[in-house]
Design an enzyme around this catalytic site. Structure first.
Site, PDB file in Angstrom:
ATOM      1  N   ILE A   1      -7.427  -9.270 -11.748  1.00 19.89           N
ATOM      2  CA  ILE A   1      -7.972  -8.676 -12.976  1.00 19.89           C
ATOM      3  C   ILE A   1      -9.495  -8.602 -12.877  1.00 19.89           C
ATOM      4  O   ILE A   1     -10.154  -9.564 -12.471  1.00 19.89           O
ATOM      5  CB  ILE A   1      -7.485  -9.465 -14.211  1.00 19.89           C
ATOM      6  CG1 ILE A   1      -5.975  -9.232 -14.379  1.00 19.89           C
ATOM      7  CG2 ILE A   1      -8.240  -9.036 -15.469  1.00 19.89           C
ATOM      8  CD1 ILE A   1      -5.330  -9.990 -15.508  1.00 19.89           C
ATOM      9  N   LEU A   2     -10.043  -7.450 -13.212  1.00 13.98           N
ATOM     10  CA  LEU A   2     -11.491  -7.246 -13.142  1.00 13.98           C
ATOM     11  C   LEU A   2     -12.132  -7.610 -14.486  1.00 13.98           C
ATOM     12  O   LEU A   2     -11.537  -7.397 -15.539  1.00 13.98           O
ATOM     13  CB  LEU A   2     -11.786  -5.791 -12.778  1.00 13.98           C
ATOM     14  CG  LEU A   2     -11.293  -5.384 -11.378  1.00 13.98           C
ATOM     15  CD1 LEU A   2     -11.232  -3.866 -11.240  1.00 13.98           C
ATOM     16  CD2 LEU A   2     -12.177  -5.987 -10.288  1.00 13.98           C
TER      17      LEU A   2
ATOM     18  N   MET B   1      -3.888  -6.683  -7.248  1.00 16.63           N
ATOM     19  CA  MET B   1      -3.310  -7.752  -8.065  1.00 16.63           C
ATOM     20  C   MET B   1      -4.340  -8.755  -8.557  1.00 16.63           C
ATOM     21  O   MET B   1      -4.134  -9.964  -8.502  1.00 16.63           O
ATOM     22  CB  MET B   1      -2.212  -8.481  -7.279  1.00 16.63           C
ATOM     23  CG  MET B   1      -1.094  -7.589  -6.835  1.00 16.63           C
ATOM     24  SD  MET B   1      -0.280  -6.773  -8.212  1.00 16.63           S
ATOM     25  CE  MET B   1       1.037  -5.920  -7.337  1.00 16.63           C
TER      26      MET B   1
ATOM     27  N   HIS C   1       0.636   1.383 -13.147  1.00 16.46           N
ATOM     28  CA  HIS C   1       1.423   0.228 -13.596  1.00 16.46           C
ATOM     29  C   HIS C   1       2.902   0.636 -13.618  1.00 16.46           C
ATOM     30  O   HIS C   1       3.236   1.711 -14.123  1.00 16.46           O
ATOM     31  CB  HIS C   1       0.965  -0.220 -14.986  1.00 16.46           C
ATOM     32  CG  HIS C   1       1.716  -1.415 -15.462  1.00 16.46           C
ATOM     33  ND1 HIS C   1       1.442  -2.691 -14.998  1.00 16.46           N
ATOM     34  CD2 HIS C   1       2.771  -1.537 -16.308  1.00 16.46           C
ATOM     35  CE1 HIS C   1       2.291  -3.544 -15.549  1.00 16.46           C
ATOM     36  NE2 HIS C   1       3.105  -2.866 -16.352  1.00 16.46           N
TER      37      HIS C   1
ATOM     38  N   ASN D   1      -5.604   2.909 -12.919  1.00 16.68           N
ATOM     39  CA  ASN D   1      -4.626   1.955 -12.382  1.00 16.68           C
ATOM     40  C   ASN D   1      -3.233   2.533 -12.541  1.00 16.68           C
ATOM     41  O   ASN D   1      -2.956   3.250 -13.496  1.00 16.68           O
ATOM     42  CB  ASN D   1      -4.721   0.643 -13.180  1.00 16.68           C
ATOM     43  CG  ASN D   1      -3.681  -0.372 -12.757  1.00 16.68           C
ATOM     44  OD1 ASN D   1      -3.523  -0.663 -11.562  1.00 16.68           O
ATOM     45  ND2 ASN D   1      -2.946  -0.928 -13.714  1.00 16.68           N
TER      46      ASN D   1
ATOM     47  N   GLY E   1       0.770  -1.236   0.000  1.00 15.95           N
ATOM     48  CA  GLY E   1       0.000   0.000   0.000  1.00 15.95           C
ATOM     49  C   GLY E   1       0.801   1.287   0.000  1.00 15.95           C
ATOM     50  O   GLY E   1       0.314   2.311   0.483  1.00 15.95           O
ATOM     51  N   THR E   2       2.013   1.269  -0.572  1.00 23.39           N
ATOM     52  CA  THR E   2       2.761   2.536  -0.605  1.00 23.39           C
ATOM     53  C   THR E   2       2.080   3.540  -1.537  1.00 23.39           C
ATOM     54  O   THR E   2       2.145   4.748  -1.288  1.00 23.39           O
ATOM     55  CB  THR E   2       4.235   2.335  -1.030  1.00 23.39           C
ATOM     56  OG1 THR E   2       4.284   1.850  -2.372  1.00 23.39           O
ATOM     57  CG2 THR E   2       4.963   1.392  -0.101  1.00 23.39           C
ATOM     58  N   ASN E   3       1.438   3.049  -2.578  1.00 24.75           N
ATOM     59  CA  ASN E   3       0.700   3.977  -3.448  1.00 24.75           C
ATOM     60  C   ASN E   3      -0.541   4.515  -2.746  1.00 24.75           C
ATOM     61  O   ASN E   3      -0.895   5.683  -2.919  1.00 24.75           O
ATOM     62  CB  ASN E   3       0.328   3.299  -4.773  1.00 24.75           C
ATOM     63  CG  ASN E   3       1.485   3.317  -5.742  1.00 24.75           C
ATOM     64  OD1 ASN E   3       1.824   4.365  -6.287  1.00 24.75           O
ATOM     65  ND2 ASN E   3       2.132   2.175  -5.922  1.00 24.75           N
TER      66      ASN E   3
END
Ligand code: GAR
Length: 205
Positions: free
Chosen positions: A97-98, A95, A114, A112, A16-18
């Site tokens: 995929i929706l 991590m 990346h 998102n 969770g650094t982002n």
């Protein structure tokens, strides 16, 4: 006024650094058109959940395994997002995929981050450290990060922002990952969150 801000949900799976960069950016006023209202993890003990708690942000864990299927997971997620009036979904190290059904339901409302310069080192199988391993293996001299809209193609939606990062002689996947996060991801994700929130606000007016 806070109630007029765009309600943001951040989807996470790990450290969770982002997410932290987004929380800090809201506190410092870089994000002013939106407010992080919910954090959803698909991993029970993700450290990102502790970051949410420390910041006083509501969080929940939804597991595909215990809900039984991708469909059931997404239905539950939609229910939780709708109940809170979430207008923008940020994938920050999420991590999983929706499905097309989900991404269509929230068209232009999911972004998102990346850790490469898309279209390099992206798509199915390219996530986390693997992206940096692939960049080093290929021998590129410049990499970076991309924030993009999420559609049914993994890492295939319209690009919102990119930032380049130089690869150094002695880089390992770990040193490169750290530098890409620091120089690129933690900067362009909050800036993109503000940009898209402001656009959503403008459409409301
Ligand atoms: C970040 O580098 C993010 O860009 C990447 O995983 C890391 C999560 O770190 N995401 C992907 O690879 C998605 N395809 P964080 O949990 O500390 O934010």
């Amino acid at each position: 006024m806070k109630q007029n801000k765009v309600k943001i949900a951040v989807l996470v799976s790990g450290g969770g650094t982002n997410l932290q960069a987004l929380i800090d950016a809201e506190h410092s006023g870089i994000i002013k058109s939106g407010t992080i209202s919910l954090v959803v993890s698909n991993v029970k003990d993700a450290y990102a959940l502790t970051r949410a708690e420390n910041a006083g942000i509501e969080s929940l864990t939804l597991s595909k395994k215990s809900l039984g299927s991708q469909d059931a997971f997404e239905d539950k997620l939609i229910e939780e997002l709708d109940r809170r009036g979430i207008e923008l979904i940020i994938l920050a190290g999420f991590m999983s995929i929706l499905s097309e059904k989900f991404t269509r339901r929230f068209a232009d409302r999911i972004i998102n981050v990346h850790p490469s310069l898309i279209p390099s080192f992206c798509g199915k199988g390219f996530y986390g450290l693997r992206v940096h391993e692939a960049a080093l293996e290929y021998g590129v001299k410049v990499t970076g990060a991309t924030v993009h809209f999420v559609n049914e193609i993994p890492d295939g939606g319209k690009i919102i922002m990119q930032k380049a990062v130089k690869i150094l002689e002695n880089d390992t996947p770990e040193t490169l990952q750290k530098r890409v996060m620091k120089i690129a991801e933690w900067k362009i994700l909050p800036l993109s969150a503000e940009k898209i929130s402001a656009q959503i606000l403008a459409k409301r007016a």
